[in-house]
Enzyme design. Sequence first.
Site, mmCIF file in Angstrom:
data_model
loop_
_atom_site.group_PDB
_atom_site.id
_atom_site.type_symbol
_atom_site.label_atom_id
_atom_site.label_comp_id
_atom_site.label_asym_id
_atom_site.label_seq_id
_atom_site.Cartn_x
_atom_site.Cartn_y
_atom_site.Cartn_z
ATOM 1 N N LYS A 10 -15.576 -16.261 49.610
ATOM 2 C CA LYS A 10 -15.172 -16.054 48.214
ATOM 3 C C LYS A 10 -13.681 -16.339 48.167
ATOM 4 O O LYS A 10 -12.868 -15.554 48.659
ATOM 5 C CB LYS A 10 -15.475 -14.622 47.774
ATOM 6 C CG LYS A 10 -15.067 -14.338 46.346
ATOM 7 C CD LYS A 10 -15.150 -12.862 46.017
ATOM 8 C CE LYS A 10 -14.320 -12.580 44.784
ATOM 9 N NZ LYS A 10 -14.174 -11.142 44.554
ATOM 10 N N GLY B 180 -10.876 -5.363 37.958
ATOM 11 C CA GLY B 180 -10.754 -3.918 37.835
ATOM 12 C C GLY B 180 -10.467 -3.413 36.442
ATOM 13 O O GLY B 180 -10.314 -2.209 36.233
ATOM 14 N N GLY C 28 -13.899 -7.892 36.269
ATOM 15 C CA GLY C 28 -13.668 -7.417 34.911
ATOM 16 C C GLY C 28 -14.821 -6.686 34.271
ATOM 17 O O GLY C 28 -14.686 -6.151 33.175
ATOM 18 N N THR D 182 -15.349 -2.289 41.294
ATOM 19 C CA THR D 182 -14.706 -1.093 40.755
ATOM 20 C C THR D 182 -15.621 -0.312 39.813
ATOM 21 O O THR D 182 -15.639 0.929 39.858
ATOM 22 C CB THR D 182 -13.411 -1.494 40.012
ATOM 23 O OG1 THR D 182 -12.606 -2.284 40.889
ATOM 24 C CG2 THR D 182 -12.630 -0.274 39.573
#
Lengths: 257, 65
Positions: free
Chosen positions: A96, A157, A185, A207
């Site tokens: 990634k 986050g 997001g 998150t």
Amino acid sequence: MPNFYNVEIDNALFLGTAQYPSPAILIEAIRHSQVQIVTASLRREAGGSGAGQHFWDMIKGLGIRVLPNTASCYSVKEAVTTAHMAREVFDTTWIKLEVIGNSDTLQPDIFGLVEAARILCEDGFEVFPYTTEDLVLADKLLQVGCEVLMPWGSPIGSGRGLNNPYGIRTLRAHFPDVPLIIDAGIGLPSQAAQAMELGCDAVLLNTAVAKSGDPVTMAKAFSDAVSAGRAAFLSTPIEMSDMAQPSTPVIGKAFLS
Amino acid sequence: MRIVLNGQNCDVKSTTLDQILIECNYINSAIATALNDTIVHKQARVGTVLNEGDRLEVVAPIGGG
């Protein structure tokens, strides 16, 4: 089923492994949500710690696939070197790729991203580029060898969901056969479902699960949401309209005063 | 010899990377190393000689998003 570099998965949720209250809760969240791909990273380790080996043994014990990241890399060289280190430690060609361009928004340095992706694709990596929803940039990434795109939903986050659904729809329309993973997001299962309803192939988040009050239940909620969103996309949703359209037949209504 | 290990000054007696890792108690296998910003693969550690002031990075798996 979604397919990423010839790997087919049943669960379109990719889950990050950072920030959980405890390793036990992380493991339970992975098991309960039945995710098949998790992300991981590399950081400095003190001699004698053994923490990295312990973490890696724990993840390997789950028998799932790992997608290492180059998080916090701000230059092409740093990202490329980190990717090579990750390949050695995690024994995978998947990466990634993050080349960060701004410390406030953590948005990608799009120029560095394309260059790093080119180098890594030539080096035999299977690159998952963390990118924006920019169409031209996406095309450049595909040209240098990426076979998957990971557009952000909004800043990492932030929990803001999809800042630009139009951009995601545009990517889907222009590249109908390229796997799209919304990365970053996402804060709520409904936002993940929205991404899948737009035709994305997967959602990657960390998150929103790890920092929730109940990560195990939240992971399952996200897993259910991406599944529902995918089913909705495949079922061809109705077109939106500005005016009401009665669902109950008007013809045959009794004339009453 | 003084090197910079993960950003900290570190005095070591060994000179090759594989021996320095043992001396500094890196006995597990799940690590990767970079010397002066360039990766040193596991199989190359034996023959890699460090010099005074070299910067060595040793990283290991951790949770990430």
